[in-house]
Write an enzyme that holds these catalytic residues in place. Structure first.
Site, PDB file in Angstrom:
ATOM      1  N   LYS A 106      -1.648 -14.279 -28.108  1.00 11.42           N
ATOM      2  CA  LYS A 106      -2.522 -15.026 -26.709  1.00 11.42           C
ATOM      3  C   LYS A 106      -3.427 -14.081 -25.896  1.00 11.42           C
ATOM      4  O   LYS A 106      -5.270 -14.715 -25.979  1.00 11.42           O
ATOM      5  CB  LYS A 106      -2.068 -15.051 -25.870  1.00 11.42           C
ATOM      6  CG  LYS A 106      -0.603 -16.542 -25.920  1.00 11.42           C
ATOM      7  CD  LYS A 106       0.264 -16.436 -24.829  1.00 11.42           C
ATOM      8  CE  LYS A 106       1.210 -17.555 -25.453  1.00 11.42           C
ATOM      9  NZ  LYS A 106       2.425 -17.544 -24.195  1.00 11.42           N
ATOM     10  N   GLU A 123      -4.173 -14.591 -15.828  1.00  9.35           N
ATOM     11  CA  GLU A 123      -5.071 -15.511 -16.101  1.00  9.35           C
ATOM     12  C   GLU A 123      -4.692 -16.537 -14.374  1.00  9.35           C
ATOM     13  O   GLU A 123      -4.161 -15.903 -13.660  1.00  9.35           O
ATOM     14  CB  GLU A 123      -4.497 -16.716 -16.982  1.00  9.35           C
ATOM     15  CG  GLU A 123      -4.619 -16.090 -17.954  1.00  9.35           C
ATOM     16  CD  GLU A 123      -4.389 -17.543 -18.614  1.00  9.35           C
ATOM     17  OE1 GLU A 123      -4.002 -18.868 -18.255  1.00  9.35           O
ATOM     18  OE2 GLU A 123      -4.802 -17.548 -20.078  1.00  9.35           O
ATOM     19  N   ARG A 135      -1.786 -26.828 -37.576  1.00  8.05           N
ATOM     20  CA  ARG A 135      -1.633 -27.493 -37.405  1.00  8.05           C
ATOM     21  C   ARG A 135      -1.825 -28.860 -37.234  1.00  8.05           C
ATOM     22  O   ARG A 135      -2.526 -29.568 -36.066  1.00  8.05           O
ATOM     23  CB  ARG A 135      -0.249 -27.358 -37.694  1.00  8.05           C
ATOM     24  CG  ARG A 135       0.350 -27.786 -36.047  1.00  8.05           C
ATOM     25  CD  ARG A 135       1.848 -27.138 -35.683  1.00  8.05           C
ATOM     26  NE  ARG A 135       1.889 -26.212 -34.235  1.00  8.05           N
ATOM     27  CZ  ARG A 135       2.347 -27.030 -33.781  1.00  8.05           C
ATOM     28  NH1 ARG A 135       1.521 -28.513 -33.498  1.00  8.05           N
ATOM     29  NH2 ARG A 135       2.539 -26.803 -32.577  1.00  8.05           N
TER      30      ARG A 135
END
Length: 673
Positions: A117, A201, A293
């Site tokens: 991430k 964050e 995906r």
């Protein structure tokens, strides 16, 4: 035709969905299956199918080497991974390509760039994609992290840099809370993922989750196919998806689409992918992640664009360019998807399993499913029964179509979330498009439990109850007529089922199970006219008729119409707003405590694998003490003593697979203890 034969390294509804497109294109399909899936629909629908191991995913669908060997044996030219399992496994994608077989998905290098991430966030920022303000550095000294948190500002989210599923995440609202939250987050991340690095964050209050479908090819073309809104979530799991987003303006759509294409180009993306954004109430948006995906919710994009995304995947994997340029993509109407699961929302969404004794799904809407009536929902995989996808001219019409589709659904066997979904699509937060990603978790009591029954109208609930009893009476009378017609004297008055008596109307007493309780009813009359006493009141029924799955009658002087979804061993009716299930029960009820068996044994609540047995024969236990832990459908369930006493027998050990209702621990009889 891009390929002659492909292998599908997955199961369930996505495998069936890929097979559908391949069949339309004249491509032969190869399925793989575990021991638990030998009779599954994807095995029956594929042109060929091969076993790959035991029921646990680690023993079958996650065995990339075995799947590759099957592909070689069957002569498959490509492998479609579906979603889940090996779909985002870079090592598997690389092994497929090394074997000279096409991987129907992105390159391994693109997957790896999204594996961390922190790394993904830095990469996106460098490419000009908006990212949430925060800190992703490698310096994990607590003092440095505290200083960075103060710089970013509060509220703030601490997130494990590796992992997912909501683990290793904490929200901090003021500086004084940071140190304790950091320690807790790191400990959970270390236990779950083996690494405790975190990133910080800025926490966006009441955010929306909006994602952009992107597609790239090997010729340098990258486009987007519009957005999907997935803000209706429970514990970070999506429960309703729609396209287009009712929140997104044309200007915001253009900016988000451009940012998504930038993100895809930053990792040289090829094939189908989804760029996920967190969106603030004022329209500010920031990158969250790229799912490398096809997504579970891709059908809503297919409905509004009129495109087959699996067909596009096949073409791109074969080296062909994208079929359309960005300015050729068109959008029409509104599409919504919900997921029908075997689970019990009123028991914390406990997954269910068992045979689908009855499965009724609606017509005239898109159904993506991997099961049919009579199939088994196993304990080993996701308990999805079907996805319902509706498409109409606009959002109000699509919501109306979805409500109608859900009203036609019936599941008998494992419990399902149909009632939860019906409440969801009528809730003001969904209807008015004001829902945010945390709404369901904050207001779950509005969607589950007796207090959340759809409609919330006691009079309507009474009408449903009376109507269900009438359906039971009509169905019983119909069965009696069929029986009488087959008798030696069908005209005999003694075979009549109209309730006539010489000295006045007969009164019959009936009992039903309803919503976990017992409902007792007194009935007199017959032939479509009854007096029904329940819940302390008597109701007059006239003109009752059951035709083509619909009950029409006058109840207490007003006309009623109910859809009848089942009228056999149980009665299931729907009034267009809510459903009601009655199950006939014997009129005689043993006195409380007459049987007593339930207090002397601990039963398996569902099929599963025993993780640990904490007691042995002869042990003394107290009420509420944990006796055994079983694992079912990715959840651990703690089984506790129903009373104090002595263990007489333990009938399962760690590693055993047990069926639902199996006796696992028996206690000595209370009088002998």
């Amino acid at each position: 035709m891009p390929f002659d034969k492909i292998l599908i390294a997955n199961r369930g509804e996505i495998a069936c969905r890929v097979i559908r497109t391949c069949r339309a294109l004249g491509i032969r399909t190869v399925a793989v299956y575990s021991e638990a899936d030998a009779d599954a629909q994807h095995v029956r629908q594929a042109d060929e199918a091969y076993p790959i191991g035991g029921p646990q995913p680690a023993d079958s669908y996650l065995r990339g080497d075995v799947i590759l060997e099957v592909a070689r044996t069957a002569g498959a030219q490509a492998i479609h991974p579906g979603y889940g399992f090996l779909s985002e496994n870079a090592d598997f994608a690389e092994a497929v390509e090394a074997a000279g077989i096409a991987f129907i998905g992105p390159k391994a290098a693109s997957m790896r760039k999204m594996g961390s991430k922190a790394g993904a966030k830095d990469l996106m920022a460098a490419a000009g994609v908006p990212v949430v303000p925060g800190y992703t550095g490698e310096d994990q000294d607590p003092a440095r992290l505290q200083a960075e948190a103060d710089r970013v500002g509060y509220p703030l989210m601490i997130k494990a840099a590796h992992g997912g599923g909501g683990k290793g995440m904490r929200i901090v609202r003021q500086a004084a809370e940071f140190a304790a939250a950091l320690e807790s987050c790191q400990r959970e991340a270390r236990n779950a993922f083996g690494r405790d690095r975190v990133l910080l964050e800025r926490y966006i209050e009441q955010p929306r989750h909006i994602e952009i479908q992107v597609f790239g090819d090997a010729h340098g073309n990258v486009i987007h196919l519009g957005e999907r809104e997935c803000s209706a979530q429970r514990r970070y799991q999506k429960v309703l998806e729609e396209s287009p987003s009712p929140f997104v303006s044309p200007e915001l759509r253009e900016r988000m689409g451009e940012a998504a294409v930038l993100a895809a180009r930053a990792i040289d993306y090829v094939n189908a992918g989804t760029v996920e954004f967190i969106v603030a109430p004022d329209g500010g948006f920031w990158f969250m992640e790229i799912n490398t995906r096809l997504q579970v919710e891709h059908p809503v994009t297919e409905c509004v664009t009129g495109l087959d995304l699996v067909a596009w995947q096949l073409q791109v994997a074969a080296g062909q360019p994208l079929p359309l340029a960005q300015d050729q993509v068109r959008h029409d109407g509104h599409a919504i998807e919900v997921r029908l699961y075997a689970e019990d929302p009123d028991a914390g969404f406990l997954p269910g399993s068992g045979r689908l004794q009855r499965l009724r799904l609606p017509g005239k809407v898109r159904i993506d499913s991997g099961v049919v009536e009579g199939d088994e929902v196993t304990i080993f995989y996701d308990p999805m029964i079907a996805k319902l996808i509706v498409h109409d001219a606009d959002r109000p019409r699509a919501l109306a179509r979805l409500r109608g589709a859900l009203a036609q659904c019936a599941v008998v066997g494992p419990k399902s979330n149909i009632g939860f979904l019906e409440r969801l699509v009528r809730h003001p937060a969904v209807v008015e498009a004001t829902i945010d990603t945390g709404y369901l978790d904050r207001h779950l009591d509005e969607f589950t439990g007796a207090s959340a029954e759809a409609g919330g109208d006691p009079a309507a609930e009474t009408t449903r109850r009376v109507g269900a009893v009438v359906v039971h009476l009509l169905a019983a009378a119909r069965a009696a007529r069929h029986c009488n017609a087959a008798s030696g004297d069908p005209q005999s008055p003694w075979t009549a089922g109209d309730g006539w008596r010489l000295d006045g109307p007969a009164i019959r007493h009936l009992a039903f199970e309803h919503d976990g309780g017992r409902l007792e009813v007194a009935v007199s009359g017959g032939a479509g006219r009854w007096r029904i006493a329940l819940d302390g009141a008597t109701h007059e029924v006239e003109g009752a008729r059951l035709d083509d799955g619909v009950l029409s009658a006058r109840i207490d002087g007003h006309g009623v119409r109910l859809q009848v979804l089942d009228a056999g061993a149980r009665v299931l009716v729907h009034d267009g707003v809510a459903r009601l299930l009655l199950q006939p029960r014997p009129l005689y009820q043993p006195p409380a405590g007459a049987a007593g068996a339930g207090a002397d044994s601990v039963l398996a609540p569902m099929p599963g694998r025993v993780v640990v047995a904490r007691v042995a024969a002869g042990d003394a236990v107290v009420e509420g003490q944990e006796l055994m832990v079983i694992e079912a459908m990715k959840m651990e369930l703690s089984l506790k003593a129903p009373r104090g006493g002595t263990v007489a027998e333990v009938r399962a050990v760690a590693g055993d697979f047990v069926e639902a209702d199996a006796v696992l621990v028996a206690l000595e009889k209370a009088e002998a203890a």
